[in-house]
Design a protein around this motif. Structure first.
Motif, PDB file in Angstrom:
ATOM      1  N   SER A  22      51.667  55.225  44.017  1.00 23.45           N
ATOM      2  CA  SER A  22      51.493  54.333  43.436  1.00 23.45           C
ATOM      3  C   SER A  22      50.130  53.391  43.655  1.00 23.45           C
ATOM      4  O   SER A  22      49.413  52.967  42.990  1.00 23.45           O
ATOM      5  N   ILE A  23      49.313  54.415  44.405  1.00 28.12           N
ATOM      6  CA  ILE A  23      48.352  53.180  44.603  1.00 28.12           C
ATOM      7  C   ILE A  23      46.876  54.172  43.900  1.00 28.12           C
ATOM      8  O   ILE A  23      46.180  53.446  43.712  1.00 28.12           O
ATOM      9  N   TRP A  24      47.548  55.111  43.912  1.00 29.41           N
ATOM     10  CA  TRP A  24      46.238  56.062  43.011  1.00 29.41           C
ATOM     11  C   TRP A  24      46.421  55.483  41.519  1.00 29.41           C
ATOM     12  O   TRP A  24      45.316  55.013  40.840  1.00 29.41           O
ATOM     13  N   VAL A  25      48.147  55.050  41.347  1.00 30.82           N
ATOM     14  CA  VAL A  25      48.177  54.726  39.303  1.00 30.82           C
ATOM     15  C   VAL A  25      47.307  52.895  39.143  1.00 30.82           C
ATOM     16  O   VAL A  25      47.182  52.879  38.383  1.00 30.82           O
ATOM     17  N   MET A  26      47.423  52.372  40.685  1.00 31.64           N
ATOM     18  CA  MET A  26      47.802  51.191  40.682  1.00 31.64           C
ATOM     19  C   MET A  26      45.703  51.099  40.715  1.00 31.64           C
ATOM     20  O   MET A  26      44.897  50.633  39.478  1.00 31.64           O
ATOM     21  N   THR A  27      44.681  51.603  41.154  1.00 34.23           N
ATOM     22  CA  THR A  27      43.591  51.931  40.980  1.00 34.23           C
ATOM     23  C   THR A  27      42.715  53.057  40.087  1.00 34.23           C
ATOM     24  O   THR A  27      42.352  51.829  39.592  1.00 34.23           O
ATOM     25  N   HIS A  28      43.761  53.495  39.490  1.00 31.88           N
ATOM     26  CA  HIS A  28      43.419  53.812  37.697  1.00 31.88           C
ATOM     27  C   HIS A  28      43.762  52.992  37.123  1.00 31.88           C
ATOM     28  O   HIS A  28      42.592  52.240  36.078  1.00 31.88           O
ATOM     29  N   LEU A  29      45.069  52.508  36.851  1.00 26.83           N
ATOM     30  CA  LEU A  29      44.825  50.941  35.654  1.00 26.83           C
ATOM     31  C   LEU A  29      43.523  49.602  36.148  1.00 26.83           C
ATOM     32  O   LEU A  29      43.336  49.800  35.342  1.00 26.83           O
ATOM     33  N   ASN A  30      43.422  49.702  37.378  1.00 27.65           N
ATOM     34  CA  ASN A  30      42.198  48.695  37.843  1.00 27.65           C
ATOM     35  C   ASN A  30      41.167  49.209  37.197  1.00 27.65           C
ATOM     36  O   ASN A  30      40.658  48.713  36.410  1.00 27.65           O
ATOM     37  N   ASN A  31      40.832  50.038  37.265  1.00 28.16           N
ATOM     38  CA  ASN A  31      39.267  50.709  36.755  1.00 28.16           C
ATOM     39  C   ASN A  31      39.349  51.141  35.282  1.00 28.16           C
ATOM     40  O   ASN A  31      38.375  51.453  34.929  1.00 28.16           O
ATOM     41  N   ASN A  32      40.029  51.217  34.378  1.00 30.41           N
ATOM     42  CA  ASN A  32      40.370  51.488  33.739  1.00 30.41           C
ATOM     43  C   ASN A  32      41.314  50.294  32.443  1.00 30.41           C
ATOM     44  O   ASN A  32      40.614  50.448  30.803  1.00 30.41           O
ATOM     45  N   MET A  33      41.591  49.182  33.013  1.00 32.56           N
ATOM     46  CA  MET A  33      42.241  48.544  31.745  1.00 32.56           C
ATOM     47  C   MET A  33      41.378  46.965  32.215  1.00 32.56           C
ATOM     48  O   MET A  33      41.777  46.516  31.429  1.00 32.56           O
ATOM     49  N   MET A  34      41.259  47.130  33.048  1.00 31.03           N
ATOM     50  CA  MET A  34      39.899  45.533  33.224  1.00 31.03           C
ATOM     51  C   MET A  34      38.883  45.480  32.791  1.00 31.03           C
ATOM     52  O   MET A  34      37.955  46.750  32.958  1.00 31.03           O
ATOM     53  N   PRO A  35      38.356  44.359  32.042  1.00 30.07           N
ATOM     54  CA  PRO A  35      36.950  44.579  31.143  1.00 30.07           C
ATOM     55  C   PRO A  35      36.026  44.587  32.489  1.00 30.07           C
ATOM     56  O   PRO A  35      36.137  43.945  33.638  1.00 30.07           O
ATOM     57  N   ALA A  36      34.907  45.780  32.474  1.00 33.39           N
ATOM     58  CA  ALA A  36      33.686  45.220  32.934  1.00 33.39           C
ATOM     59  C   ALA A  36      33.273  44.107  32.763  1.00 33.39           C
ATOM     60  O   ALA A  36      33.349  43.186  32.456  1.00 33.39           O
ATOM     61  N   HIS A  37      32.347  43.396  33.851  1.00 35.20           N
ATOM     62  CA  HIS A  37      31.454  42.677  34.280  1.00 35.20           C
ATOM     63  C   HIS A  37      30.995  42.191  33.004  1.00 35.20           C
ATOM     64  O   HIS A  37      30.974  40.815  32.318  1.00 35.20           O
ATOM     65  N   ASP A  38      30.208  43.257  32.621  1.00 38.36           N
ATOM     66  CA  ASP A  38      29.160  43.060  31.710  1.00 38.36           C
ATOM     67  C   ASP A  38      29.740  42.916  30.325  1.00 38.36           C
ATOM     68  O   ASP A  38      29.178  42.110  29.137  1.00 38.36           O
ATOM     69  N   GLN A  39      31.250  43.139  30.243  1.00 37.20           N
ATOM     70  CA  GLN A  39      31.930  42.784  28.704  1.00 37.20           C
ATOM     71  C   GLN A  39      31.828  41.711  28.370  1.00 37.20           C
ATOM     72  O   GLN A  39      31.801  41.399  27.205  1.00 37.20           O
ATOM     73  N   ILE A  40      32.458  40.871  29.695  1.00 34.02           N
ATOM     74  CA  ILE A  40      32.807  39.708  29.939  1.00 34.02           C
ATOM     75  C   ILE A  40      31.464  39.195  29.832  1.00 34.02           C
ATOM     76  O   ILE A  40      31.654  37.458  28.613  1.00 34.02           O
ATOM     77  N   GLU A  41      30.438  39.074  30.087  1.00 35.87           N
ATOM     78  CA  GLU A  41      29.274  38.527  29.888  1.00 35.87           C
ATOM     79  C   GLU A  41      29.062  38.428  28.452  1.00 35.87           C
ATOM     80  O   GLU A  41      28.054  37.367  27.345  1.00 35.87           O
ATOM     81  N   ARG A  42      29.112  39.152  27.457  1.00 34.65           N
ATOM     82  CA  ARG A  42      28.906  39.956  26.078  1.00 34.65           C
ATOM     83  C   ARG A  42      29.222  38.914  25.419  1.00 34.65           C
ATOM     84  O   ARG A  42      28.984  38.922  24.270  1.00 34.65           O
ATOM     85  N   VAL A  43      31.023  38.985  25.476  1.00 34.60           N
ATOM     86  CA  VAL A  43      31.607  38.375  24.971  1.00 34.60           C
ATOM     87  C   VAL A  43      31.607  36.657  24.886  1.00 34.60           C
ATOM     88  O   VAL A  43      31.460  35.850  24.567  1.00 34.60           O
ATOM     89  N   ARG A  44      30.655  36.413  25.916  1.00 30.57           N
ATOM     90  CA  ARG A  44      31.117  34.801  26.650  1.00 30.57           C
ATOM     91  C   ARG A  44      29.368  34.235  25.428  1.00 30.57           C
ATOM     92  O   ARG A  44      29.332  33.094  24.963  1.00 30.57           O
ATOM     93  N   ALA A  45      28.335  35.131  25.273  1.00 34.86           N
ATOM     94  CA  ALA A  45      27.616  35.137  24.912  1.00 34.86           C
ATOM     95  C   ALA A  45      27.976  34.705  23.302  1.00 34.86           C
ATOM     96  O   ALA A  45      27.612  34.003  22.802  1.00 34.86           O
ATOM     97  N   LEU A  46      28.352  35.858  23.004  1.00 37.65           N
ATOM     98  CA  LEU A  46      28.597  35.588  21.211  1.00 37.65           C
ATOM     99  C   LEU A  46      30.412  34.389  21.265  1.00 37.65           C
ATOM    100  O   LEU A  46      29.656  33.877  20.061  1.00 37.65           O
ATOM    101  N   GLU A  47      30.551  33.944  22.409  1.00 46.87           N
ATOM    102  CA  GLU A  47      30.972  32.744  21.937  1.00 46.87           C
ATOM    103  C   GLU A  47      30.333  31.146  21.529  1.00 46.87           C
ATOM    104  O   GLU A  47      29.051  31.035  21.157  1.00 46.87           O
TER     105      GLU A  47
END
Length: 121
Positions: free
Chosen positions: A96-121
């Motif tokens: 369960s910890i392995w799956v949750m960590t994997h999902l957190n790393n692969n499904m959550m957007p990275a901080h730089d992606q969030i900043e790029r989306v905010r810059a486009l708005e």
């Protein structure tokens, strides 16, 4: 007939063994309470290690003194089923910890992606 009575007597603890188990349980509970409520000045990781370690010891005390699970009980089948249960629990927790960590790393957007989306708005 007397052998059966002897086996059933061994399955139950004596008054002395219950008192030993109770005393150990009280001590193993009091130490973590003292660490937390007494605001003992130790590193967080050391405190967590002590608390979880004493919790594991307390599980063993309960299994031996109150549940009377020993290698001799039922020719070791109780111990084998307890070990099997522990292995399954470990597999479920680690998986369960392995799956949750994997999902957190692969499904959550990275901080730089969030900043790029905010810059486009």
């Amino acid at each position: 007939m007397s052998a059966e009575q002897h086996d059933t007597h061994d399955a139950h603890g004596s008054y002395r063994s219950y008192l030993i188990g109770f005393g150990l349980s009280v001590v193993l509970t009091a130490i973590p309470f003292w660490i937390v409520l007494g605001e003992v000045d130790i590193h967080l990781w050391l405190a967590l290690t002590i608390i979880f370690g004493l919790g594991a010891v307390q599980i063993i005390v309960h299994v031996v003194y109150f549940l009377h699970v020993t290698v001799k009980a039922e020719e070791g089948w109780k111990v084998m089923s307890l070990v099997f249960t522990g292995i399954l629990l470990l597999i479920v927790l680690v998986g369960s910890i392995w799956v949750m960590t994997h999902l957190n790393n692969n499904m959550m957007p990275a901080h730089d992606q969030i900043e790029r989306v905010r810059a486009l708005e």
